[in-house]
Design an enzyme around this catalytic site. Structure first.
Site, PDB file in Angstrom:
ATOM      1  N   LYS A  99       0.891  -1.230   0.047  1.00  0.00           N
ATOM      2  CA  LYS A  99       0.094  -0.091  -0.087  1.00  0.00           C
ATOM      3  C   LYS A  99       0.928   1.337   0.153  1.00  0.00           C
ATOM      4  CE  LYS A  99      -3.862  -1.952   2.361  1.00  0.00           C
ATOM      5  NZ  LYS A  99      -4.980  -2.013   3.288  1.00  0.00           N
TER       6      LYS A  99
ATOM      7  N   GLY B 183      -0.514   1.330  10.154  1.00  0.00           N
ATOM      8  CA  GLY B 183      -1.163   1.531   8.793  1.00  0.00           C
ATOM      9  C   GLY B 183      -2.651   1.218   8.593  1.00  0.00           C
TER      10      GLY B 183
ATOM     11  N   THR C   1       3.266   1.747  21.196  1.00  0.00           N
ATOM     12  CA  THR C   1       4.203   2.723  21.150  1.00  0.00           C
ATOM     13  C   THR C   1       3.463   4.212  21.114  1.00  0.00           C
ATOM     14  OG1 THR C   1       5.424   1.378  19.866  1.00  0.00           O
ATOM     15  CG2 THR C   1       6.019   3.494  19.661  1.00  0.00           C
TER      16      THR C   1
HETATM   17  P1  ATR Z   1      -1.054  -2.735  10.033  1.00  0.00           P
HETATM   18  O1  ATR Z   1      -0.714  -2.074   8.640  1.00  0.00           O
HETATM   19  O2  ATR Z   1      -1.851  -4.016  10.217  1.00  0.00           O
HETATM   20  O3  ATR Z   1      -1.736  -1.541  10.859  1.00  0.00           O
HETATM   21  P2  ATR Z   1       1.374  -2.038  11.333  1.00  0.00           P
HETATM   22  O4  ATR Z   1       1.588  -0.668  10.588  1.00  0.00           O
HETATM   23  O5  ATR Z   1       2.656  -2.839  11.352  1.00  0.00           O
HETATM   24  O6  ATR Z   1       0.248  -2.934  10.658  1.00  0.00           O
HETATM   25  O7  ATR Z   1       0.644  -1.532  12.808  1.00  0.00           O
HETATM   26  C1  ATR Z   1       0.384  -2.572  13.885  1.00  0.00           C
HETATM   27  C2  ATR Z   1      -0.298  -2.007  14.921  1.00  0.00           C
HETATM   28  O8  ATR Z   1      -0.789  -3.154  15.721  1.00  0.00           O
HETATM   29  C3  ATR Z   1       0.540  -1.007  15.799  1.00  0.00           C
HETATM   30  O9  ATR Z   1      -0.379   0.028  16.150  1.00  0.00           O
HETATM   31  C4  ATR Z   1       1.084  -2.027  16.591  1.00  0.00           C
HETATM   32  O10 ATR Z   1       1.674  -1.404  17.623  1.00  0.00           O
HETATM   33  P3  ATR Z   1       3.091  -0.635  17.654  1.00  0.00           P
HETATM   34  O11 ATR Z   1       2.829   0.665  16.807  1.00  0.00           O
HETATM   35  O12 ATR Z   1       3.331  -0.253  19.169  1.00  0.00           O
HETATM   36  O13 ATR Z   1       3.965  -1.545  17.126  1.00  0.00           O
HETATM   37  C5  ATR Z   1      -0.331  -2.898  17.004  1.00  0.00           C
HETATM   38  N1  ATR Z   1       0.115  -4.024  17.572  1.00  0.00           N
HETATM   39  C6  ATR Z   1       0.721  -5.250  17.074  1.00  0.00           C
HETATM   40  N2  ATR Z   1       0.574  -6.445  17.909  1.00  0.00           N
HETATM   41  C7  ATR Z   1      -0.020  -5.633  19.133  1.00  0.00           C
HETATM   42  C8  ATR Z   1      -0.152  -6.191  20.303  1.00  0.00           C
HETATM   43  N3  ATR Z   1       0.031  -7.770  20.629  1.00  0.00           N
HETATM   44  N4  ATR Z   1      -0.582  -5.664  21.341  1.00  0.00           N
HETATM   45  C9  ATR Z   1      -0.695  -4.176  21.133  1.00  0.00           C
HETATM   46  N5  ATR Z   1      -0.661  -3.567  19.964  1.00  0.00           N
HETATM   47  C10 ATR Z   1      -0.216  -4.323  18.950  1.00  0.00           C
END
Ligand code: ATR
Length: 273
Positions: free
Chosen positions: A70, A133, A156
């Site tokens: 994307k 994303g 984060t």
């Molecule tokens: P996507 O395109 O699916 O949103 P991404 O850009 O990698 O993928 O974002 C993943 C999101 O899920 C982020 O907000 C991530 O938190 P961080 O920014 O701290 O990495 C969150 N995330 C993934 N696994 C998680 C978990 N087990 N608990 C809480 N937040 C999670």
């Protein structure tokens, strides 16, 4: 007699075999008696651009773009919608006057699904969990629907703050941000936009408090309620939904961009369940 060639569309991603987009777009096309041929294209980072250029050079009408391309589709787009700009990501491409246009229809898909479920965001307090994303793709249409508050929380926290900051330039709606403990307040709509459901994990640890009539929404979809939705049920939420309606909704918006027709979502939602 001349044979009419079908309208060609496709989805590009990696992996792509699991994509339900062909099924969705073929069903939409039937609603309007359109002859749409919708393919899956498996690409990699090195040949993604070639696939896109080749597709349109051969007369293709529209491409959907899925994980992990994307952002690449965003860079390739010569004209981008405001939704795409804020998301930094494009899931819908089309050629107009030989210029490649890009949009992100995820947010409209979510918004229409919330409305379908009886939860128009206008005047509501919304908690959005995640700032990756998926979250970026939906925040602009969400604030454009005029909630009374949007709070973005993320594991984060700095990413939640950055996204909130970007959004404040675009809206007069109150946008707050914090880490995953910033859950205080009584919520009307709580949306999980993290990827935690893929691993059947619940992203939040603290207590959630819902209004009497409230919705918990997980952008992920599956045959069982996700860990997040189960958690919200235990916390007393009155309504919950997964992201199948959003998936069909984003496809409906892409379909509208390419073919100028607004397909009905409900019949397909029922049959895909
Ligand atoms: P996507 O395109 O699916 O949103 P991404 O850009 O990698 O993928 O974002 C993943 C999101 O899920 C982020 O907000 C991530 O938190 P961080 O920014 O701290 O990495 C969150 N995330 C993934 N696994 C998680 C978990 N087990 N608990 C809480 N937040 C999670």
């Amino acid at each position: 007699m001349t044979l009419k060639t079908p309208i060609r569309c496709a989805v590009v991603g990696n992996p792509i075999a699991h994509s339900r987009s062909p099924e969705i777009h073929t069903a939409f096309a039937k609603q309007f008696n359109l002859d749409v041929h919708y393919d899956r294209i498996l690409a990699d980072r090195n040949d993604f651009n070639d696939h896109v250029r080749g597709f349109f050079a051969q007369g293709g009408t529209g491409l959907n773009i899925t994980v992990p391309f994307k952002e690449l589709a965003f860079s390739l787009s010569q004209v981008r919608s405001p939704r795409a700009e804020l998301a930094g990501a494009v899931n819908t491409l089309w050629l107009k006057d030989n210029v490649l246009h890009g949009c992100n229809t995820d947010g409209v898909g979510l918004l229409n699904d919330l409305i379908r479920l009886g939860f128009n965001p206008k005047g509501k307090r919304i908690l959005l969990i995640g700032a990756g994303g998926a979250a970026k793709g939906v925040v602009l249409p969400l604030v454009q629907a005029q909630p009374s508050l949007l709070r973005i929380v993320n594991r984060t926290a700095s990413k939640a703050h950055e996204l909130a900051e970007l959004l404040r330039d675009q809206t007069s709606v109150t946008v707050e941000s914090g880490d995953l403990t910033a859950l205080d307040g009584i919520w009307d709509i709580v949306i999980n936009a993290t990827s935690s459901s893929i691993d059947q994990q619940n992203p939040i640890a603290g207590a959630l408090h819902f209004n009497d009539t409230a919705l918990a929404y997980d952008m992920f979809y599956g045959s069982e309620p996700t860990a997040f939705l189960q958690y919200c049920q235990q916390a007393g939420v009155s309504h919950y939904a997964d992201g199948l309606g959003m998936l069909i909704g984003q496809a409906a918006e892409s379909f509208y961009i390419w073919h100028g027709q607004q397909p009905a979502i409900e019949p397909l939602l029922a049959s895909m369940r």
